[in-house]
Scaffold this active site. Structure first.
Site, PDB file in Angstrom:
ATOM      1  CG  ASP A  49       3.023   2.388  58.084  1.00 40.25           C
ATOM      2  OD1 ASP A  49       2.096   3.201  57.861  1.00 40.25           O
ATOM      3  OD2 ASP A  49       3.939   2.175  57.262  1.00 40.25           O
ATOM      4  CB  SER A  50      -0.094   6.510  60.850  1.00 46.44           C
ATOM      5  OG  SER A  50      -1.244   5.753  61.166  1.00 46.44           O
ATOM      6  CG  ASP A  88      -0.321   0.156  56.845  1.00 47.28           C
ATOM      7  OD1 ASP A  88      -0.735  -0.145  55.713  1.00 47.28           O
ATOM      8  OD2 ASP A  88      -0.306   1.329  57.287  1.00 47.28           O
ATOM      9  CE  LYS A 118      -2.988   1.303  54.395  1.00 48.27           C
ATOM     10  NZ  LYS A 118      -1.679   1.950  54.152  1.00 48.27           N
ATOM     11  CD  GLU A 120       2.934   3.482  52.313  1.00 48.47           C
ATOM     12  OE1 GLU A 120       3.910   4.028  51.756  1.00 48.47           O
ATOM     13  OE2 GLU A 120       2.521   3.810  53.446  1.00 48.47           O
ATOM     14  CD  GLU A 187      -1.635   9.440  53.088  1.00 53.52           C
ATOM     15  OE1 GLU A 187      -1.435   8.209  53.187  1.00 53.52           O
ATOM     16  OE2 GLU A 187      -1.248  10.278  53.943  1.00 53.52           O
TER      17      GLU A 187
HETATM   18  O1  KIV Z   1      -0.741   4.274  58.274  1.00 53.16           O
HETATM   19  C1  KIV Z   1      -1.859   4.796  58.126  1.00 53.16           C
HETATM   20  O2  KIV Z   1      -2.501   5.273  59.073  1.00 53.16           O
HETATM   21  C2  KIV Z   1      -2.424   4.830  56.787  1.00 53.16           C
HETATM   22  C3  KIV Z   1      -3.642   5.668  56.578  1.00 53.16           C
HETATM   23  C4  KIV Z   1      -3.235   7.083  56.599  1.00 53.16           C
HETATM   24  C5  KIV Z   1      -4.371   5.314  55.352  1.00 53.16           C
HETATM   25  O3  KIV Z   1      -1.906   4.237  55.900  1.00 53.16           O
END
Ligand code: KIV
Length: 275
Positions: A49-50, A88, A118, A120, A187
């Site tokens: 989600d970055s 994510d 994924k 968090e 992280e």
């Molecule tokens: O959103 C993302 O890119 C991430 C990575 C930094 C692991 O969660």
């Protein structure tokens, strides 16, 4: 049958089985062409989600909607045919209850055809990790610095510098491993703590700014390509793609202004595909 169809895609259990072996290689990916390029070098691609910050200019990952993750997830599963694709779950799409998480994660898997999702969080998400894993959804967890909680952390800071912080982060790792996660992203976790967790849990740890002690590494692709304007100190820029893009665009602008492009003889037929 296409040659792509003959390739066996890496699965979540394949990644789990790499614990303690050759380091796991992974990158973020948000789009089909870069996913296709990275595919043969990585074990998994994360549609992180970055992308909200890198592709869409948000200040944090919090505004990213589920639909945007689904669109980018689809692009990456179309581009990559070999690597596991993990997508994510964005902020607000899974934290409320295991049932909410299952509903949205199942939609993610149906619509993107990704191999895992994924989320968090550690101890607080363990019940959800178990609920999803038992219902056919492989879960990668993410602990240490969790960017969706940036407003609680108050900034992007290394986790576990003080010994007093260790117990909670170790408990997070144990809780999600016991709950059935197949891997965990650490992280911004200080090296001695990352090393301790990597020894303690039987699932692979994937580090981002968490040292060589982890079982594998992940980087934001744009950061390692040299495309991001500002990167954390631990990031190594393996390319100078930002400079290459600027160089190419300035040459194009010069050619158009000088009426050197397009060359009159060239037609719209396709050139041969790049290998
Ligand atoms: O959103 C993302 O890119 C991430 C990575 C930094 C692991 O969660």
């Amino acid at each position: 049958m296409s040659s792509h169809a003959l390739l066996k895609r890496i699965t979540a259990p394949d990644i789990r089985a790499k614990k303690g072996g050759e380091p796991i290689v992974s990158l973020t990916s948000y789009h089909a062409h870069t996913a296709a390029i990275a595919d043969k070098y990585v074990d998994f691609l994360l549609v992180g989600d970055s992308l909200g910050m890198v592709m869409h200019g948000y200040e944090t990952t919090l505004p990213v909607p589920l639909e945007l993750m689904i669109m980018h997830g689809r692009a990456v599963t179309r581009g990559a045919k070999r690597a596991l694709v993990v997508v994510d779950m964005p902020f607000g799409s899974y934290e409320e209850s295991p049932a909410q998480a299952f509903r949205n994660a199942a939609r993610m898997m149906k619509e993107t055809e990704c191999g895992a999702i994924k989320i968090e969080g550690g101890t607080r998400m363990a019940e959800t990790v178990k609920f999803l894993s038992e219902r056919g959804i492989p879960v990668m967890a993410h602990i240490g610095l969790t960017p969706q909680s940036i407003n609680v952390f108050g900034g992007f800071k290394t986790q576990g510098r003080e010994l007093a912080e260790w117990a909670a982060i170790e408990a997070d790792a144990k809780a999600i491993a016991d709950a059935g996660a197949f891997a965990v992203v650490l992280e911004a976790v200080a090296e001695p703590l990352a090393a301790k967790i990597t020894k303690q849990v039987d699932i692979p740890t994937i580090g981002i700014g968490a040292s060589l002690a982890c079982d594998g590494q992940i980087l934001v692709m744009e950061d390692m390509l040299g495309l991001s304007p500002r990167v954390p100190k631990f990031v190594k820029e393996f390319g100078k793609v930002g400079q290459a893009i600027e160089g190419a665009i300035s040459l194009y602008a010069q050619d158009v202004r000088a009426r050197r492009f397009p060359e009159p003889a060239n037609t719209y037929e396709m050139k041969p595909e790049k290998p």
